[in-house]
Design a protein around this motif. Sequence first.
Motif, PDB file in Angstrom:
ATOM      1  N   UNK A   5     -46.728 -22.581  38.457  1.00  0.00           N
ATOM      2  CA  UNK A   5     -46.357 -21.691  39.528  1.00  0.00           C
ATOM      3  C   UNK A   5     -44.630 -21.610  39.737  1.00  0.00           C
ATOM      4  N   UNK A   6     -44.111 -20.343  40.050  1.00  0.00           N
ATOM      5  CA  UNK A   6     -42.817 -20.264  40.264  1.00  0.00           C
ATOM      6  C   UNK A   6     -42.550 -20.634  41.573  1.00  0.00           C
ATOM      7  N   UNK A   7     -42.434 -22.175  41.924  1.00  0.00           N
ATOM      8  CA  UNK A   7     -41.902 -22.890  43.176  1.00  0.00           C
ATOM      9  C   UNK A   7     -41.112 -23.889  42.563  1.00  0.00           C
ATOM     10  N   UNK A   8     -40.552 -24.501  43.662  1.00  0.00           N
ATOM     11  CA  UNK A   8     -39.717 -25.744  43.853  1.00  0.00           C
ATOM     12  C   UNK A   8     -40.602 -26.850  43.482  1.00  0.00           C
ATOM     13  N   UNK A   9     -40.000 -27.592  42.535  1.00  0.00           N
ATOM     14  CA  UNK A   9     -40.896 -29.085  42.378  1.00  0.00           C
ATOM     15  C   UNK A   9     -39.973 -30.297  42.341  1.00  0.00           C
ATOM     16  N   UNK A  10     -40.453 -31.268  42.721  1.00  0.00           N
ATOM     17  CA  UNK A  10     -39.763 -32.628  42.628  1.00  0.00           C
ATOM     18  C   UNK A  10     -40.464 -33.716  41.759  1.00  0.00           C
ATOM     19  N   UNK A  11     -39.595 -34.028  40.936  1.00  0.00           N
ATOM     20  CA  UNK A  11     -40.276 -35.098  39.927  1.00  0.00           C
ATOM     21  C   UNK A  11     -39.471 -36.329  40.470  1.00  0.00           C
ATOM     22  N   UNK A  12     -40.173 -37.555  40.589  1.00  0.00           N
ATOM     23  CA  UNK A  12     -39.832 -38.650  40.924  1.00  0.00           C
ATOM     24  C   UNK A  12     -39.545 -39.506  39.394  1.00  0.00           C
ATOM     25  N   UNK A  13     -38.298 -39.805  39.292  1.00  0.00           N
ATOM     26  CA  UNK A  13     -38.090 -40.277  37.969  1.00  0.00           C
ATOM     27  C   UNK A  13     -37.913 -41.927  37.930  1.00  0.00           C
ATOM     28  N   UNK A  14     -37.219 -42.481  38.686  1.00  0.00           N
ATOM     29  CA  UNK A  14     -37.220 -43.882  38.880  1.00  0.00           C
ATOM     30  C   UNK A  14     -37.050 -44.361  40.285  1.00  0.00           C
ATOM     31  N   UNK A  15     -37.437 -45.508  40.520  1.00  0.00           N
ATOM     32  CA  UNK A  15     -37.186 -46.363  41.822  1.00  0.00           C
ATOM     33  C   UNK A  15     -36.609 -47.807  41.411  1.00  0.00           C
ATOM     34  N   UNK A  16     -35.709 -48.288  42.065  1.00  0.00           N
ATOM     35  CA  UNK A  16     -35.146 -49.474  41.766  1.00  0.00           C
ATOM     36  C   UNK A  16     -34.697 -50.182  42.983  1.00  0.00           C
ATOM     37  N   UNK A  17     -34.799 -51.651  42.685  1.00  0.00           N
ATOM     38  CA  UNK A  17     -34.276 -52.353  43.871  1.00  0.00           C
ATOM     39  C   UNK A  17     -33.622 -53.910  43.152  1.00  0.00           C
ATOM     40  N   UNK A  18     -32.681 -54.399  44.015  1.00  0.00           N
ATOM     41  CA  UNK A  18     -32.137 -55.355  43.374  1.00  0.00           C
ATOM     42  C   UNK A  18     -32.753 -56.761  43.835  1.00  0.00           C
ATOM     43  N   UNK A  19     -33.826 -56.591  44.381  1.00  0.00           N
ATOM     44  CA  UNK A  19     -34.747 -57.730  44.678  1.00  0.00           C
ATOM     45  C   UNK A  19     -35.584 -58.248  43.490  1.00  0.00           C
ATOM     46  N   UNK A  20     -35.483 -59.385  43.147  1.00  0.00           N
ATOM     47  CA  UNK A  20     -36.156 -59.897  41.805  1.00  0.00           C
ATOM     48  C   UNK A  20     -37.352 -61.153  42.612  1.00  0.00           C
ATOM     49  N   UNK A  21     -37.686 -61.082  43.806  1.00  0.00           N
ATOM     50  CA  UNK A  21     -38.561 -62.205  44.209  1.00  0.00           C
ATOM     51  C   UNK A  21     -39.645 -61.422  44.977  1.00  0.00           C
ATOM     52  N   UNK A  22     -40.807 -61.905  44.736  1.00  0.00           N
ATOM     53  CA  UNK A  22     -42.073 -61.370  45.342  1.00  0.00           C
ATOM     54  C   UNK A  22     -42.122 -61.707  46.843  1.00  0.00           C
ATOM     55  N   UNK A  23     -41.364 -62.985  47.293  1.00  0.00           N
ATOM     56  CA  UNK A  23     -41.420 -63.370  48.727  1.00  0.00           C
ATOM     57  C   UNK A  23     -40.257 -63.052  49.487  1.00  0.00           C
ATOM     58  N   UNK A  82     -36.247 -28.967  40.573  1.00  0.00           N
ATOM     59  CA  UNK A  82     -35.987 -27.689  39.969  1.00  0.00           C
ATOM     60  C   UNK A  82     -36.606 -26.553  40.927  1.00  0.00           C
ATOM     61  N   UNK A  83     -35.555 -25.414  40.988  1.00  0.00           N
ATOM     62  CA  UNK A  83     -36.020 -24.434  42.105  1.00  0.00           C
ATOM     63  C   UNK A  83     -35.505 -23.077  41.852  1.00  0.00           C
ATOM     64  N   UNK A  84     -36.420 -22.148  42.160  1.00  0.00           N
ATOM     65  CA  UNK A  84     -36.048 -20.800  41.876  1.00  0.00           C
ATOM     66  C   UNK A  84     -35.034 -20.219  43.170  1.00  0.00           C
ATOM     67  N   UNK A  85     -34.542 -19.083  42.900  1.00  0.00           N
ATOM     68  CA  UNK A  85     -33.492 -18.595  44.059  1.00  0.00           C
ATOM     69  C   UNK A  85     -34.180 -18.587  45.214  1.00  0.00           C
ATOM     70  N   UNK A  86     -33.634 -19.183  46.429  1.00  0.00           N
ATOM     71  CA  UNK A  86     -34.378 -19.408  47.658  1.00  0.00           C
ATOM     72  C   UNK A  86     -33.749 -18.691  48.729  1.00  0.00           C
ATOM     73  N   UNK A  87     -32.309 -18.620  48.550  1.00  0.00           N
ATOM     74  CA  UNK A  87     -31.409 -18.289  49.770  1.00  0.00           C
ATOM     75  C   UNK A  87     -31.266 -19.162  51.056  1.00  0.00           C
TER      76      UNK A  87
END
Length: 350
Positions: A207-225, A238-243
């Motif tokens: 479809x010729x619409x705006x799309x959002x791709x989630x590429x990466x999530x990060x946190x500095x936290x290294x402990x589960x608790x 990615x987006x078509x002309x929208x005004x």
Amino acid sequence: MEDLVPAAAKLIGIRSTADRPEELHRALELVLGLVGPGFPVRRFTSRGKPSALVGADDPRIVLNAHLDVVPGTPEQFAAYRDGDRLYGRGAHDMKCAALVLATVFRQMAPRLPYPIALQLVTDEEVGGFDGTGHQVAQGVRAGFVVIGEQSNLRIVTESKGILRVRLTATGRTAHAAYPWLGENALLAVTQAIGRLLERYPVPASEQWVTTVNLARIETGNQAVNIVPADASAWLDVRFPPSGHDLVAELREIAGPGVRLHVDATGAPHHADPTSTEVRALRRAAQSVGYDGALLRKHGAADGRFYSAHGIDAVIFGPGGDGQHGPAEYVDLRTLRPYHDALCSFLRAVV
């Protein structure tokens, strides 16, 4: 174009990814070597990315090719042939097309009654700002631009714009057994992502619409608790002309407590489908047995740098499939028609 297959295999074997500057230089020199001597070469470098403009400084037509590729496994850089298909990273996107463009330039530049140029860049896959974007910022212009990205000899006159954004949040750490004592930054970011994807869901089909791709999530936290006190997410939009102001809309959707940073932006690209050049290119494609249909492309391309200056740029390339994937290939049967259509187009333009 059988004579190009060994050169294509050699070029595919060069791991010209953004993190390998020496390989970017190798790829550029290989193609310049194919062009050969006798043409002026203007070299550029921006943030370590080399590029070149071969031929006239004020060209009527620019033939544009990028020589960089996305990362891949080692075996993807060992080209192999299966019948009419040549497989390998960059075979379709767009090293084989680059070799055809270089050949066409070498053959046609001395014969045409007007000046042309070959533009070789090495950063299209990471935004194009240091290749085509840098050259345009340095004053490179043209009457018309043909970009050899894959299209199966169809003509792309529209492509979407691109936004690369980061979402960041800062919370307060706490013991995971007492989460009410902290503020979970990772939760704030993922909730913002949820709102964005609710507004711009992944389409079920093209479809010729705006799309959002989630590429990466990060946190500095290294402990589960531990309640994480920082989080970041990278999004490709990615987006078509929208005004309307898309950045402001994304920021509003992300909500308070989440910051939105724009890392890169590129406007949508458009070329006049009724222009003399587009009509000539369509006729050239038809003359070699293709329909020369007009297309819209969802991926951003370097044509936007020219479009921003009122210069029409189109994508016109050979056939194949699997770009950025594990089984990328170029259809070798399309290389000769592609070459001949480009030559016919250049002869037809006045």
